[in-house]
Design a protein around this motif. Structure first.
Motif, PDB file in Angstrom:
ATOM      1  N   ALA A 330       0.850  -1.197   0.000  1.00 28.69           N
ATOM      2  CA  ALA A 330       0.000   0.000   0.000  1.00 28.69           C
ATOM      3  C   ALA A 330       0.880   1.239   0.000  1.00 28.69           C
ATOM      4  O   ALA A 330       2.007   1.226   0.514  1.00 28.69           O
ATOM      5  N   LYS A 331       0.354   2.311  -0.574  1.00 27.17           N
ATOM      6  CA  LYS A 331       1.053   3.600  -0.535  1.00 27.17           C
ATOM      7  C   LYS A 331       0.036   4.715  -0.333  1.00 27.17           C
ATOM      8  O   LYS A 331      -1.010   4.749  -0.992  1.00 27.17           O
ATOM      9  N   VAL A 332       0.337   5.611   0.595  1.00 23.93           N
ATOM     10  CA  VAL A 332      -0.504   6.786   0.819  1.00 23.93           C
ATOM     11  C   VAL A 332       0.362   8.025   0.663  1.00 23.93           C
ATOM     12  O   VAL A 332       1.540   8.022   1.033  1.00 23.93           O
ATOM     13  N   SER A 333      -0.209   9.077   0.110  1.00 28.47           N
ATOM     14  CA  SER A 333       0.547  10.320  -0.055  1.00 28.47           C
ATOM     15  C   SER A 333      -0.373  11.517   0.093  1.00 28.47           C
ATOM     16  O   SER A 333      -1.570  11.449  -0.205  1.00 28.47           O
ATOM     17  N   VAL A 334       0.200  12.612   0.578  1.00 27.91           N
ATOM     18  CA  VAL A 334      -0.559  13.849   0.780  1.00 27.91           C
ATOM     19  C   VAL A 334       0.251  15.015   0.249  1.00 27.91           C
ATOM     20  O   VAL A 334       1.480  15.056   0.386  1.00 27.91           O
ATOM     21  N   ILE A 335      -0.445  15.944  -0.384  1.00 32.59           N
ATOM     22  CA  ILE A 335       0.174  17.170  -0.894  1.00 32.59           C
ATOM     23  C   ILE A 335      -0.645  18.356  -0.405  1.00 32.59           C
ATOM     24  O   ILE A 335      -1.877  18.348  -0.477  1.00 32.59           O
ATOM     25  N   TRP A 336       0.049  19.367   0.100  1.00 27.75           N
ATOM     26  CA  TRP A 336      -0.589  20.621   0.499  1.00 27.75           C
ATOM     27  C   TRP A 336      -0.082  21.736  -0.418  1.00 27.75           C
ATOM     28  O   TRP A 336       1.103  22.063  -0.418  1.00 27.75           O
ATOM     29  N   ASN A 337      -0.984  22.312  -1.205  1.00 28.95           N
ATOM     30  CA  ASN A 337      -0.695  23.519  -1.978  1.00 28.95           C
ATOM     31  C   ASN A 337      -1.263  24.714  -1.228  1.00 28.95           C
ATOM     32  O   ASN A 337      -2.047  24.546  -0.292  1.00 28.95           O
ATOM     33  N   TYR A 338      -0.891  25.916  -1.681  1.00 28.24           N
ATOM     34  CA  TYR A 338      -1.411  27.082  -0.979  1.00 28.24           C
ATOM     35  C   TYR A 338      -2.893  27.294  -1.278  1.00 28.24           C
ATOM     36  O   TYR A 338      -3.730  27.380  -0.383  1.00 28.24           O
ATOM     37  N   ILE A 339      -3.233  27.362  -2.570  1.00 29.26           N
ATOM     38  CA  ILE A 339      -4.613  27.631  -2.947  1.00 29.26           C
ATOM     39  C   ILE A 339      -4.946  26.832  -4.189  1.00 29.26           C
ATOM     40  O   ILE A 339      -4.077  26.589  -5.048  1.00 29.26           O
ATOM     41  N   ALA A 340      -6.187  26.401  -4.298  1.00 30.47           N
ATOM     42  CA  ALA A 340      -6.607  25.631  -5.469  1.00 30.47           C
ATOM     43  C   ALA A 340      -6.798  26.556  -6.665  1.00 30.47           C
ATOM     44  O   ALA A 340      -7.238  27.699  -6.510  1.00 30.47           O
ATOM     45  N   PRO A 341      -6.459  26.092  -7.866  1.00 26.97           N
ATOM     46  CA  PRO A 341      -6.742  26.906  -9.058  1.00 26.97           C
ATOM     47  C   PRO A 341      -8.225  27.229  -9.147  1.00 26.97           C
ATOM     48  O   PRO A 341      -9.072  26.508  -8.619  1.00 26.97           O
ATOM     49  N   GLU A 342      -8.540  28.314  -9.829  1.00 27.07           N
ATOM     50  CA  GLU A 342      -9.925  28.760  -9.967  1.00 27.07           C
ATOM     51  C   GLU A 342     -10.804  27.630 -10.490  1.00 27.07           C
ATOM     52  O   GLU A 342     -10.497  26.968 -11.485  1.00 27.07           O
ATOM     53  N   GLY A 343     -11.898  27.384  -9.788  1.00 26.67           N
ATOM     54  CA  GLY A 343     -12.838  26.364 -10.209  1.00 26.67           C
ATOM     55  C   GLY A 343     -12.513  24.961  -9.737  1.00 26.67           C
ATOM     56  O   GLY A 343     -13.268  24.021 -10.002  1.00 26.67           O
ATOM     57  N   SER A 344     -11.391  24.788  -9.033  1.00 26.83           N
ATOM     58  CA  SER A 344     -11.016  23.462  -8.542  1.00 26.83           C
ATOM     59  C   SER A 344     -11.177  23.406  -7.030  1.00 26.83           C
ATOM     60  O   SER A 344     -11.709  24.324  -6.421  1.00 26.83           O
ATOM     61  N   ALA A 345     -10.708  22.323  -6.428  1.00 29.45           N
ATOM     62  CA  ALA A 345     -10.890  22.123  -4.992  1.00 29.45           C
ATOM     63  C   ALA A 345      -9.906  21.062  -4.516  1.00 29.45           C
ATOM     64  O   ALA A 345      -9.050  20.601  -5.281  1.00 29.45           O
TER      65      ALA A 345
END
Length: 470
Positions: A330-345
């Protein structure tokens, strides 16, 4: 402590609905019961240090068995104020308003005061993670039930203390449980359902380090909206010593889902069933302007200065963990960006690889950022016969999930599960669903037998993953 009428003037109109009593009285109320029979208002909530917005999402709804009067214990400051304002907004909304009444104690001795006064029987906590595990341990030691936001441990030392907390909870006959909202996401529920249908999925493959049987990836954003308003995060959210590395935070959900989906209702023993393989972590870099927009502060606090380079804040929000569970990769991964592009989430990707098909959740631009489940037969499986079997099994599942359907993706050997809108509850609604499940456990007087060992297995993976990444 005295009520500050100037500070609370914006919500004066709803003061009758939101009763806030900030008191230093030392009288102790009569001790409340800790066993439940299903009676109205018998569960009396204590809220401890509500520094994270998940604390108020638990109270976005009312519950028949829960007393509307909630006793809050916290240090004074903007986080408490934000929590109180959020509850007030629930109480005064036009559609289906709540009717919570808050009795608030402000002071640095909030934990000791809560234990001393014993005004409730179930403690809810969601906030700064630096002292959370110790607070949980002290609370169950004192004989209170605990519903805690994740993560309940952010490092190896915290994991050892959490083990003691679970042992204490068992000794004191109280239930310690964490808030796993992602179990209530319908695409995940259906991924789990199809994985238990051998005619469609077959069996879970073993996989490898390079090509795991189960992969779960989650992308989140520091700056976002919650309940329709921009989320102001406390500065400590960016301090891994207080919030935790991303590899021990959001991955808590992902590791939980690996266990919950792949080995449903099976006990996982972390000492014998888990093998750690590899892990890594990396930073998300924020400018001072981005930090200020997220927190409302115009400078980095002193405790963050050691991770500031050239006026850029470097936060270890990202990471991945590879491990084996019952011999399955199994593999789990997480990414934190500052803000989502317009229209995304925020987005989620998940794949479970079977001997007959792969079950894949995608939540990207092609899906308009709505999680969708796909069933994709592996090479060698006869497409026509497979489609017939998939449709038959979907029809069977429609007895449980009314309106469920499946459509073939044009030009591909892939079928998208058509999920009825009635089952698409949002992230904020999942907090109600978790709380309702916990209430059922409280009434029954016990958790399912697999829950505690599997919580320990989950936090073993995340905290050992951090050690590997370091």
């Amino acid at each position: 402590m005295k009520f500050n009428s100037k500070f609370w003037s914006p919500i004066a109109a709803s003061i009758l609905l939101l009763s806030i009593a900030c008191t230093n009285e030392k009288n102790v109320e009569k001790e409340v019961k800790t066993t439940f029979s299903g009676e109205k208002n018998e569960i009396k909530l204590l809220t401890l240090d509500p520094g994270h917005f998940h604390a108020h999402l638990v109270k976005k709804s009312m519950y028949e068995q829960v007393d509307p009067k909630v006793h809050v214990y916290a240090p004074d400051g903007p986080e408490l104020a934000a929590y109180l304002q959020a509850i007030e907004s629930f109480n005064t909304r036009e559609e289906n308003p709540t009717s919570w009444e808050l009795d608030v104690y402000k002071g640095d001795d909030y934990l000791e005061r809560m234990i001393q006064e014993r005004k409730g029987n179930v403690m809810v906590t969601a906030g700064n993670n630096r002292e959370k595990t110790a607070n949980i341990k002290a609370t169950v030691d004192a004989g209170f039930h605990v519903l805690a936001d994740k993560p309940m441990a952010i490092d190896v030392a915290g994991f050892e203390l959490l083990k003691e907390a679970f042992a204490s909870a068992e000794e004191n006959n109280v239930l310690l449980y964490d808030i796993m909202t992602e179990r209530y996401e319908i695409s995940t529920i259906l991924q789990r359902e199809f994985s238990m249908i051998p005619e469609v999925f077959g069996t879970l493959v073993e996989g490898s380090l390079e090509d795991p049987a189960i992969t779960k990836e989650s992308v989140h954003h520091f700056y976002k909206q919650v309940s329709g308003k921009p989320l102001i995060r406390p500065a400590w959210f960016y301090d891994v010593n207080q919030q935790g590395n991303g590899i021990v935070d959001v991955t808590t959900h992902l590791v939980d889902l690996v266990q919950w989906e792949s080995f449903p209702e099976k006990i996982i023993n972390y000492e014998t069933d888990i093998e750690m393989l590899a892990a890594e972590r990396w930073t998300t870099d924020l400018t001072l302007e981005q930090f200020s927009r997220s927190t409302g502060l115009d400078a980095y606090p002193a405790y963050l200065q050691n991770v500031v380079e050239d006026d850029t804040l470097r936060v270890y929000g990202n990471g991945e963990i590879s491990y084996k569970i019952n011999g399955i990769h199994a593999k789990v991964s997480v990414i934190w960006n500052y803000i989502a592009p317009e229209g995304s989430a925020d987005t989620h990707y998940s794949i479970m690889r079977g001997t007959k098909s792969n079950l894949v959740i995608r939540q990207d631009a092609e899906e308009k950022y709505i999680p969708e489940l796909y069933i994709e037969p592996v090479e060698g499986v006869a497409t026509e016969a497979f489609e017939t079997e998939v449709k038959a099994q979907v029809e069977r599942l429609a007895g449980k999930f009314a309106g469920l359907d499946v459509v073939k993706v044009p030009g591909k050997a892939s079928w998208r599960v058509v999920i009825p809108q009635a089952f698409r509850t949002g992230h904020e609604d999942h907090f109600r669903e978790v709380t309702e499940a916990y209430i059922r456990y409280l009434t029954a007087g016990k958790l399912p037998e697999w829950e505690v060992p599997n919580m320990l297995a989950k936090y073993y993976v995340t905290t050992q993953g951090l050690e590997l990444a370091k």
